[in-house]
Design an enzyme around this catalytic site. Structure first.
Site, PDB file in Angstrom:
ATOM      1  N   ARG A 209      -4.181  23.239 -22.425  1.00 45.97           N
ATOM      2  CA  ARG A 209      -3.034  22.497 -21.897  1.00 45.97           C
ATOM      3  C   ARG A 209      -2.389  23.274 -20.756  1.00 45.97           C
ATOM      4  NH1 ARG A 209       2.414  22.830 -22.453  1.00 45.97           N
ATOM      5  NH2 ARG A 209       2.429  24.235 -24.252  1.00 45.97           N
TER       6      ARG A 209
ATOM      7  N   HIS B 297      -1.032  31.801 -25.273  1.00 46.50           N
ATOM      8  CA  HIS B 297      -0.154  31.913 -24.110  1.00 46.50           C
ATOM      9  C   HIS B 297      -0.149  33.352 -23.611  1.00 46.50           C
ATOM     10  CE1 HIS B 297       3.188  31.446 -21.452  1.00 46.50           C
ATOM     11  NE2 HIS B 297       3.392  30.184 -21.817  1.00 46.50           N
TER      12      HIS B 297
ATOM     13  N   ARG C 290      -3.296  29.151 -18.413  1.00 46.42           N
ATOM     14  CA  ARG C 290      -3.054  30.099 -19.507  1.00 46.42           C
ATOM     15  C   ARG C 290      -4.322  30.711 -20.075  1.00 46.42           C
ATOM     16  NH1 ARG C 290       1.750  26.568 -22.383  1.00 46.42           N
ATOM     17  NH2 ARG C 290       3.153  26.911 -20.649  1.00 46.42           N
TER      18      ARG C 290
ATOM     19  N   GLY D 215       8.750  12.482 -31.829  1.00 45.60           N
ATOM     20  CA  GLY D 215       9.304  11.622 -32.883  1.00 45.60           C
ATOM     21  C   GLY D 215      10.700  11.119 -32.550  1.00 45.60           C
TER      22      GLY D 215
ATOM     23  N   LEU E  98       5.801  18.780 -23.135  1.00 46.67           N
ATOM     24  CA  LEU E  98       7.030  17.982 -23.174  1.00 46.67           C
ATOM     25  C   LEU E  98       6.763  16.628 -22.513  1.00 46.67           C
ATOM     26  CD1 LEU E  98       9.685  20.718 -22.259  1.00 46.67           C
ATOM     27  CD2 LEU E  98       8.757  20.115 -24.488  1.00 46.67           C
TER      28      LEU E  98
ATOM     29  N   GLU F  71       2.448  16.684 -30.115  1.00 43.72           N
ATOM     30  CA  GLU F  71       1.468  17.750 -30.356  1.00 43.72           C
ATOM     31  C   GLU F  71       0.595  17.464 -31.579  1.00 43.72           C
ATOM     32  OE1 GLU F  71       3.185  21.703 -30.103  1.00 43.72           O
ATOM     33  OE2 GLU F  71       1.312  22.641 -30.743  1.00 43.72           O
TER      34      GLU F  71
ATOM     35  N   GLY G 299      11.212  15.729 -33.185  1.00 34.79           N
ATOM     36  CA  GLY G 299      11.067  16.525 -31.970  1.00 34.79           C
ATOM     37  C   GLY G 299      11.069  15.585 -30.778  1.00 34.79           C
ATOM     38  N   LEU G 300      10.609  16.084 -29.648  1.00 33.22           N
ATOM     39  CA  LEU G 300      10.644  15.211 -28.473  1.00 33.22           C
ATOM     40  C   LEU G 300       9.789  13.974 -28.685  1.00 33.22           C
ATOM     41  CD1 LEU G 300      10.832  17.801 -25.616  1.00 33.22           C
ATOM     42  CD2 LEU G 300      12.547  16.140 -26.327  1.00 33.22           C
TER      43      LEU G 300
HETATM   44  C1  FAD Z   1       8.478  28.913 -27.562  1.00 28.68           C
HETATM   45  C2  FAD Z   1       7.873  27.672 -26.991  1.00 28.68           C
HETATM   46  C3  FAD Z   1       8.188  27.261 -25.705  1.00 28.68           C
HETATM   47  C4  FAD Z   1       7.625  26.115 -25.166  1.00 28.68           C
HETATM   48  N1  FAD Z   1       7.952  25.736 -23.892  1.00 28.68           N
HETATM   49  C5  FAD Z   1       7.408  24.618 -23.383  1.00 28.68           C
HETATM   50  C6  FAD Z   1       7.733  24.195 -22.069  1.00 28.68           C
HETATM   51  O1  FAD Z   1       8.512  24.827 -21.365  1.00 28.68           O
HETATM   52  N2  FAD Z   1       7.166  23.059 -21.597  1.00 28.68           N
HETATM   53  C7  FAD Z   1       6.288  22.317 -22.332  1.00 28.68           C
HETATM   54  O2  FAD Z   1       5.811  21.296 -21.857  1.00 28.68           O
HETATM   55  N3  FAD Z   1       5.977  22.694 -23.594  1.00 28.68           N
HETATM   56  C8  FAD Z   1       6.514  23.813 -24.131  1.00 28.68           C
HETATM   57  N4  FAD Z   1       6.181  24.191 -25.408  1.00 28.68           N
HETATM   58  C9  FAD Z   1       5.394  23.284 -26.244  1.00 28.68           C
HETATM   59  C10 FAD Z   1       6.310  22.167 -26.749  1.00 28.68           C
HETATM   60  O3  FAD Z   1       7.576  22.693 -27.041  1.00 28.68           O
HETATM   61  C11 FAD Z   1       5.778  21.481 -28.006  1.00 28.68           C
HETATM   62  O4  FAD Z   1       4.438  21.156 -27.840  1.00 28.68           O
HETATM   63  C12 FAD Z   1       6.552  20.197 -28.267  1.00 28.68           C
HETATM   64  O5  FAD Z   1       7.937  20.449 -28.254  1.00 28.68           O
HETATM   65  C13 FAD Z   1       6.142  19.573 -29.573  1.00 28.68           C
HETATM   66  O6  FAD Z   1       6.953  18.446 -29.786  1.00 28.68           O
HETATM   67  P1  FAD Z   1       6.683  17.460 -30.988  1.00 28.68           P
HETATM   68  O7  FAD Z   1       7.734  16.432 -30.948  1.00 28.68           O
HETATM   69  O8  FAD Z   1       5.274  17.006 -30.957  1.00 28.68           O
HETATM   70  O9  FAD Z   1       6.837  18.368 -32.307  1.00 28.68           O
HETATM   71  P2  FAD Z   1       8.055  19.269 -32.850  1.00 28.68           P
HETATM   72  O10 FAD Z   1       9.110  19.490 -31.850  1.00 28.68           O
HETATM   73  O11 FAD Z   1       7.398  20.463 -33.468  1.00 28.68           O
HETATM   74  O12 FAD Z   1       8.700  18.411 -33.973  1.00 28.68           O
HETATM   75  C14 FAD Z   1       8.085  18.199 -35.217  1.00 28.68           C
HETATM   76  C15 FAD Z   1       8.998  17.373 -36.070  1.00 28.68           C
HETATM   77  O13 FAD Z   1       8.261  16.946 -37.204  1.00 28.68           O
HETATM   78  C16 FAD Z   1       8.973  17.221 -38.387  1.00 28.68           C
HETATM   79  N5  FAD Z   1       7.998  17.469 -39.434  1.00 28.68           N
HETATM   80  C17 FAD Z   1       6.871  18.206 -39.379  1.00 28.68           C
HETATM   81  N6  FAD Z   1       6.216  18.134 -40.527  1.00 28.68           N
HETATM   82  C18 FAD Z   1       6.928  17.339 -41.333  1.00 28.68           C
HETATM   83  C19 FAD Z   1       6.760  16.889 -42.658  1.00 28.68           C
HETATM   84  N7  FAD Z   1       5.715  17.225 -43.382  1.00 28.68           N
HETATM   85  N8  FAD Z   1       7.720  16.093 -43.171  1.00 28.68           N
HETATM   86  C20 FAD Z   1       8.826  15.732 -42.453  1.00 28.68           C
HETATM   87  N9  FAD Z   1       9.008  16.121 -41.187  1.00 28.68           N
HETATM   88  C21 FAD Z   1       8.074  16.918 -40.637  1.00 28.68           C
HETATM   89  C22 FAD Z   1       9.858  18.397 -38.062  1.00 28.68           C
HETATM   90  O14 FAD Z   1      10.952  18.407 -38.926  1.00 28.68           O
HETATM   91  C23 FAD Z   1      10.221  18.089 -36.613  1.00 28.68           C
HETATM   92  O15 FAD Z   1      11.311  17.202 -36.593  1.00 28.68           O
HETATM   93  C24 FAD Z   1       6.717  25.360 -25.932  1.00 28.68           C
HETATM   94  C25 FAD Z   1       6.389  25.769 -27.222  1.00 28.68           C
HETATM   95  C26 FAD Z   1       6.933  26.920 -27.743  1.00 28.68           C
HETATM   96  C27 FAD Z   1       6.486  27.381 -29.087  1.00 28.68           C
END
Ligand code: FAD
Length: 637
Positions: free
Chosen positions: A435, A266, A330, A45, A441, A425, A42-43
């Site tokens: 938050r 939310h 929120r 990793g 992001l 996250e 994700g953003l």
């Molecule tokens: C609908 C929605 C809209 C949003 N809009 C906003 C916004 O406009 N602005 C903002 O700031 N935030 C927003 N958020 C929150 C934000 O999107 C998330 O908090 C953020 O993108 C999380 O990023 P991350 O990289 O931590 O995790 P994620 O993007 O969830 O990535 C997790 C990664 O870990 C991998 N993974 C997980 N578990 C395992 C495992 N056991 N083994 C292997 N791989 C694994 C997955 O494959 C994935 O690649 C929104 C959230 C939602 C639900």
């Protein structure tokens, strides 16, 4: 257990710079000798894996989707905060810091939050350089809009697809490194355990989701960027695949879980429409820039929105919070929506919804402007509900969206297990008990692009890491544990589907550990969950085998972890005898119904140590101190 946050002291403006200067470096030739595992694309990793590879480290990167760019971050709609002050409306690094500490209801570390606000400036530059197509004004400057909890416009956006565009930027950077061989990518691989050798994180056990092959991967450090755990509630705005397994299994290996009860509801989601629904859809907070939230003034008013005259409408957020209006944070907006629905003034068939109305904005700005700003969100709403939001107000209701809790990390983003870093996250984050919109992001990218690539060097430069191989007893033990779980799930051959158990758990959590909580309800949930968990293990029905693509098996493992995590969340919520941010304990509220903190007794992060399933975990406290933003009753009036 000693909990050293490694939080720097001295003037807050220079803490990160001074800290960075004191961190050890690894010279370029030595970087090539190290391998780093990054779980998650994700953003958080994705940006970390790309940046670490760019520095010269060998990176092994894992995700459970078929492609790194399908990580849940792609769903983020509204925007990303940065204190650029392009609008010259009074923004500054200090104001973003202030808003975030206050928005989180004084339950975050000041040093971390200040660093986050500082780095917000770099993130936008980095992403623009990558070609992320942020919205621009006529002049060519990047455009901004407002999000909750702020009175300035600091949210950068790309229509309602900000996460998608940012993730494509990170993904391209990652692909470049995959192409050059610096990153080895393992898609469709699920981490099912953490390997800890001599007290240090040295690898992970994965299951290939296509073949079922269980494999161990060893490295010098492990980084988890595996996202949040909102899906413990079954219904949430998260992608269906989001789960807590990586962080939960690391927790079971000794990583402390901090503030598990801090979950975010939310306010602007499409309401639940039926018993068999499996997903909730977010309507971005950006909509509250132009949409006005209201309900009928009188209980039980069943007229359509257009039939209700202006004098019989209650714009309750504007009425109660004139300074912030519809842009209150929120937690505040959600609680107020619940309150008016509980009073019998909710709209729609279920009465569990409030209006988000664009009538005035369309009159003021014209439909084309609204379409340009929010077109894809309006289309999404219409596709799901069959109603046209240009002509009738949207109906919205709060839903589970984000989790502020997660694995505890120090200022370097390292957990209490040496060598285990947690970003995005998945960690307990800089957001305290609530938050602010558009800050997730920002945090994920701050962690991945800027913080971790600096702090990880220090560990690698100052730690003697012996060679380990897969014949090590700890590796064998972890692999055997993973195989045993799979076997047990497949052999249960029970009568109920994984989803039916997950739905039941989710309902329990929403009812008793959701938007508002009380001691009696939490005790009830704590009494129910262990029985339901035991029944799940006895009676779950998982079809198919372990040697093929088997999504029922994948889900079963994740739900098994949700059961254990749910119990910890309720315990944490029960232990925290105060209300703060998204954690609203009904017993602790001001006469106006706002969250009532108890700083004397609860100004700490609650860090839980795993002691075994069914055995009470041990609580460790990291005290929080505030040298700059002094705790006060949050007010958005
Ligand atoms: C609908 C929605 C809209 C949003 N809009 C906003 C916004 O406009 N602005 C903002 O700031 N935030 C927003 N958020 C929150 C934000 O999107 C998330 O908090 C953020 O993108 C999380 O990023 P991350 O990289 O931590 O995790 P994620 O993007 O969830 O990535 C997790 C990664 O870990 C991998 N993974 C997980 N578990 C395992 C495992 N056991 N083994 C292997 N791989 C694994 C997955 O494959 C994935 O690649 C929104 C959230 C939602 C639900």
């Amino acid at each position: 257990m000693p909990l050293d946050s490694k939080s720097p002291t001295g003037p807050i403006e220079t803490r990160w710079d001074r800290h960075r200067f004191n961190l050890k470096l690894v010279n370029p030739a030595n970087k090539r000798k190290h391998t780093i595992i990054v779980v998650g694309t994700g953003l958080a990793g994705g940006s970390a894996a790309a940046s670490l590879a760019e520095l010269g480290y060998n990176v092994h990167c894992f995700c459970f989707q078929d492609s790194p760019r399908r990580a849940h971050s792609i769903a983020a709609q509204g925007g990303i905060n940065a204190a650029k002050n392009y609008h010259n409306d009074g923004d500054s690094v200090y104001r973003l810091f202030y808003d975030t500490v206050k928005g989180g209801d004084f339950r975050a570390r000041e040093s971390n939050v200040y660093r986050l606000a500082q780095i917000s400036l770099n993130i936008i530059d980095q992403c623009v350089a990558q070609g992320v197509p942020f919205a621009r004004e006529y002049s060519g400057y990047l455009d901004n809009r407002s999000f909750g909890g702020a009175q300035v416009s600091r949210t950068f956006y790309a229509r309602g697809q900000t996460g998608q565009q940012l993730l494509l930027g990170a993904y391209q950077a990652l692909e470049r490194q995959i192409g050059s061989g610096q990153v080895k990518m393992f898609p469709r691989s699920e981490m099912l355990d953490l390997i800890v050798i001599d007290g240090r994180a040295r690898g992970i056990v994965t299951r290939d989701l296509m073949t079922g092959k269980v494999e161990s991967h060893l490295a010098d450090t492990v980084v988890l960027g595996t996202g949040g755990y909102g899906n413990v509630y079954y219904l949430s705005t998260n992608a269906k695949g989001c789960n807590a397994t990586a962080i939960w299994r690391a927790h079971k290996r000794g990583a402390l879980f901090a503030n598990p009860c801090f979950t975010q509801i939310h306010p602007t989601c499409i309401p639940v429409s039926g018993e068999y629904q499996s997903k909730l859809t977010l309507m971005s907070e950006s909509l509250r820039n132009d949409g006005r939230v209201w309900v009928p003034l009188n209980k039980g008013d069943k007229r359509t929105a257009s039939q209700i005259p202006e004098t019989e409408r209650d714009y309750f957020l504007e009425r109660k919070y004139p300074s912030f209006g519809n842009l209150v944070p929120r937690d505040v907006a959600s609680r107020n929506a619940k309150q008016v629905c509980d009073e019998g003034r909710g709209v729609g068939e279920s009465g569990l919804a409030v209006y988000l109305d664009f009538r005035d904005a369309i009159q003021r700005l014209g439909k084309p402007v609204i379409k340009e700003r929010y077109g894809n969100l309006f289309d999404m709403y219409e596709r799901i509900t069959g109603e046209d939001p240009y002509n009738a107000p949207m109906r919205i209701y709060p839903a589970i969206h984000y989790t502020m809790g997660g694995l505890w990390v120090d200022y370097n983003l390292m957990s209490n297990i040496p060598g285990l870093y947690v970003i995005g996250e998945a960690n307990f984050s800089d957001h305290g008990a609530n938050r602010l919109g558009a800050s997730a992001l920002m945090q994920g990218l701050a962690d991945g692009y800027f913080v971790l690539p600096n702090t990880i060097n220090d560990y690698l430069a100052s730690t003697k890491l012996d060679k380990v191989d897969v014949s090590h007893a700890a590796v064998r033990e972890a692999e055997a544990g993973v195989a045993a779980i799979t076997k047990r799930l497949l052999e249960a051959k029970g009568t109920r589907s994984v989803d039916s158990y997950h739905r039941e758990l989710g309902k329990l959590m929403w009812e008793y550990c959701g938007m508002s909580r009380n001691a009696q309800g939490l005790q009830h949930a704590l009494a129910q969950i262990p029985g339901l968990r035991e029944q799940f293990w006895r009676d779950v029905k998982v079809l198919g085998t372990g040697e093929e693509l088997n999504q029922s098996l994948e889900k079963a493992g994740r739900v098994a972890d949700f059961f254990e995590l749910a119990e910890l969340m309720c315990l944490d919520a029960l232990e925290r005898n105060e209300s703060c941010g998204g954690h609203f304990r009904e017993e602790y509220q001001t006469p106006e119904g706002e969250a009532q903190r108890d700083d004397d007794n609860f100004s700490y992060s609650a860090c839980w140590e795993f002691r075994g399933v069914g055995t009470p975990p041990e609580l460790h406290k990291e005290p929080l101190t505030f040298d700059y933003v002094h705790p006060s009753q949050r007010s958005y009036k």
